[in-house]
Scaffold this motif. Structure first.
Motif, PDB file in Angstrom:
ATOM      1  N   GLN A 151       0.855  -1.166   0.000  1.00 48.72           N
ATOM      2  CA  GLN A 151       0.000   0.000   0.000  1.00 48.72           C
ATOM      3  C   GLN A 151       0.900   1.227   0.000  1.00 48.72           C
ATOM      4  N   VAL A 152       0.401   2.318  -0.498  1.00 47.52           N
ATOM      5  CA  VAL A 152       1.165   3.552  -0.539  1.00 47.52           C
ATOM      6  C   VAL A 152       0.575   4.522   0.485  1.00 47.52           C
ATOM      7  N   GLY A 153       1.424   5.015   1.369  1.00 48.39           N
ATOM      8  CA  GLY A 153       1.004   5.971   2.374  1.00 48.39           C
ATOM      9  C   GLY A 153       1.859   7.215   2.298  1.00 48.39           C
ATOM     10  N   LYS A 154       1.837   7.968   3.365  1.00 55.29           N
ATOM     11  CA  LYS A 154       2.677   9.156   3.430  1.00 55.29           C
ATOM     12  C   LYS A 154       3.145   9.348   4.868  1.00 55.29           C
ATOM     13  N   ASN A 201      -3.574   0.742   5.661  1.00 53.44           N
ATOM     14  CA  ASN A 201      -4.411  -0.091   6.519  1.00 53.44           C
ATOM     15  C   ASN A 201      -3.604  -1.340   6.848  1.00 53.44           C
ATOM     16  N   ALA A 202      -2.708  -1.199   7.807  1.00 54.59           N
ATOM     17  CA  ALA A 202      -1.768  -2.258   8.152  1.00 54.59           C
ATOM     18  C   ALA A 202      -1.854  -2.564   9.637  1.00 54.59           C
ATOM     19  N   VAL A 203      -1.907  -3.848   9.965  1.00 59.84           N
ATOM     20  CA  VAL A 203      -1.939  -4.327  11.349  1.00 59.84           C
ATOM     21  C   VAL A 203      -1.086  -5.590  11.429  1.00 59.84           C
ATOM     22  N   ARG A 204      -0.908  -6.086  12.629  1.00 55.37           N
ATOM     23  CA  ARG A 204      -0.284  -7.398  12.803  1.00 55.37           C
ATOM     24  C   ARG A 204      -1.381  -8.373  13.221  1.00 55.37           C
ATOM     25  N   THR A 211      -0.058  -7.606   8.264  1.00 56.19           N
ATOM     26  CA  THR A 211      -1.157  -7.873   7.358  1.00 56.19           C
ATOM     27  C   THR A 211      -1.621  -6.550   6.778  1.00 56.19           C
ATOM     28  N   LEU A 212      -1.769  -6.507   5.461  1.00 53.61           N
ATOM     29  CA  LEU A 212      -2.309  -5.329   4.796  1.00 53.61           C
ATOM     30  C   LEU A 212      -3.762  -5.605   4.462  1.00 53.61           C
TER      31      LEU A 212
END
Length: 146
Positions: free
Chosen positions: A4-7, A128-131, A143-144
């Motif tokens: 995913q692309v974030g900033k 939107n990333a978690v473990r 996990t994305l």
């Protein structure tokens, strides 16, 4: 591969002093500041820590090989922070040097600053990333989510 692309968001600069818990302190900052995704770097001294140097074999689930630091070392490294359930979960790989001896691995437990340690945390926004617990490895992995 997934991505995913974030900033970049906020940047936190922290100074840990002699005897302070590195992993616990970074986690505390993330809880207090509600930082849900980030990367961080450290540089300074570490007095104590337990770290993993790899699995015993390639079999699943992996059995970690543990090592310990029990005296002052120079330290530098890079890590990520994503939440697992209701807590920030750090994944940090570092190098630890004393004299001509250099060690490296995934710092997981009993991290204690020697003299001073600098930490720079950069928040990651718009991902939107978690473990989550991976059933095959038994580990909590990135996990994305879409």
């Amino acid at each position: 591969m997934q991505y995913q692309v974030g900033k970049s968001g906020r940047i936190v600069v922290a100074r840990f002093t002699d005897g302070e818990d590195i992993i616990g302190g970074v986690s505390d900052i993330c809880r207090k500041e509600n930082i849900r995704a980030a990367y961080f770097s450290i540089v300074g001294g570490i007095r104590r820590g337990r770290y993993v140097v790899g699995p015993e074999s390639e079999d699943m689930p992996p059995v970690p090989v543990w090592r310990e630091l029990s005296e002052s070392h120079e330290a530098t490294g890079f890590g990520t922070i994503f939440w697992y359930e209701d807590q920030p979960k750090l994944h940090f790989h570092g190098s630890y040097a004393k004299g001509d001896s250099v060690k490296g691995g995934c710092l997981r437990e009993d991290s204690e600053t020697f003299l001073v340690l600098e930490v720079v945390i950069t928040e990651i926004l718009d991902v939107n990333a978690v473990r989550e617990l991976d059933p095959d490895s038994g580990m909590v992995l990135l996990t994305l989510r879409s």
